[in-house]
Scaffold this active site. Sequence first.
Site, mmCIF file in Angstrom:
data_model
loop_
_atom_site.group_PDB
_atom_site.id
_atom_site.type_symbol
_atom_site.label_atom_id
_atom_site.label_comp_id
_atom_site.label_asym_id
_atom_site.label_seq_id
_atom_site.Cartn_x
_atom_site.Cartn_y
_atom_site.Cartn_z
ATOM 1 N N ARG A 191 0.777 -1.261 0.196
ATOM 2 C CA ARG A 191 0.107 -0.176 0.011
ATOM 3 C C ARG A 191 0.897 1.059 -0.016
ATOM 4 N NH1 ARG A 191 -2.124 -3.565 3.780
ATOM 5 N NH2 ARG A 191 -4.259 -4.457 3.214
ATOM 6 N N ARG A 300 0.340 -2.072 -6.264
ATOM 7 C CA ARG A 300 -0.360 -3.141 -5.305
ATOM 8 C C ARG A 300 -1.096 -3.998 -6.121
ATOM 9 N NH1 ARG A 300 -1.352 -5.074 -0.225
ATOM 10 N NH2 ARG A 300 -3.471 -5.398 0.501
ATOM 11 N N TYR A 332 -9.035 -9.550 -8.138
ATOM 12 C CA TYR A 332 -7.918 -9.437 -9.180
ATOM 13 C C TYR A 332 -7.792 -10.779 -9.827
ATOM 14 C CZ TYR A 332 -6.897 -5.553 -6.015
ATOM 15 O OH TYR A 332 -6.726 -4.613 -5.311
#
Length: 348
Positions: A191, A300, A332
Amino acid sequence: MIEGGSSNDRVDEQGLTLIEDRAVQPWLPDLTVDDQSRVDDFITRASASATLRAYRSDWKLFCAWCEMRGYQALPASPQVTAAFLTELATTGSSHSNGRSLSKASIGRRLAAIVFAHRAAQVEPPTTQAGAAALEKVMRGIRNTKRGERPAKKRPADGDVLRDMVRTITGTSLQDYRDRALLSLGMMGAFRRSELVAINVAHVSEDPRGLIIHIPVSKGDQEGRGQSVAILDGRRMEPVRHYRAWLDVAAISSGPLFRRLTPHGRLTVHGLSPQTVALVVKARAAAAGYDPALFAGHSLRAGFLTEAGRQGANLFKMKEHSRHKSLEMLSEYVRDQEAFRDHAAERFA
């Protein structure tokens, strides 16, 4: 009762920025100033710094909106709050670049308003008389925007990240820093807040790559600490870029990724999360991509997208990205799996 300043100025010192730049510390009659200050400090630490930054920005926009219309921001009535939120949900405002916001963004604006009221020890609009109407307004906003899909930024996957890094051919401090920032950011699935918080002391070398310790993060608010293994490789070369940056910058302690002066000189100050986003956008543009499609989260998301594309084990992906649940990783992987072993494979 809070003393000093106009109603719009009363906010938590660390949690929110004051419109007239005057900090007003809430205090209780039965506590000394020192005791109350200590209590306030730990209350503030209960919220993540990224959340506080977002609340600070949202509160300033709400106060500016109220000032333009002659409304009182603190305490704000349910009616005023509803008017603000419904404008954001329809035509937007001058403070939202004239575009309507998503239901999640509107919900955060309301959370910021409630936070400011509670920090100032004033009853928030969600619990005042007439709060039921505000709740109905929020329900209407959620229903209206139920079918909206939030705009997604493009992930900096393996190909994109390679293009971005290869485009950085210079030998300035910024070039060395950005190559290390991008490669480590993507390969660690960091992050933005985690990436800029890395200290030199948090990094140790391993024959297979790097081990980076994260003292605290969004998914580890209690500070148990997590370690991230950065696998070295010939494609992304995170270790080479890391070593080159340390060598040219002569950094041996303190923040790993530093701010530079306008003249390109190194400072002792770490980067801000926003700077990570700016670097990603600038380097994407230099590589021929549309910078509007990228953000700090692209690094990320790029790791997770590439890992899913390569058929990585979902549990290993979760371990590396430090997500709390597999469900949060599903988006994802889902797109990468859509055409694998497709039902129409034999007759399309």
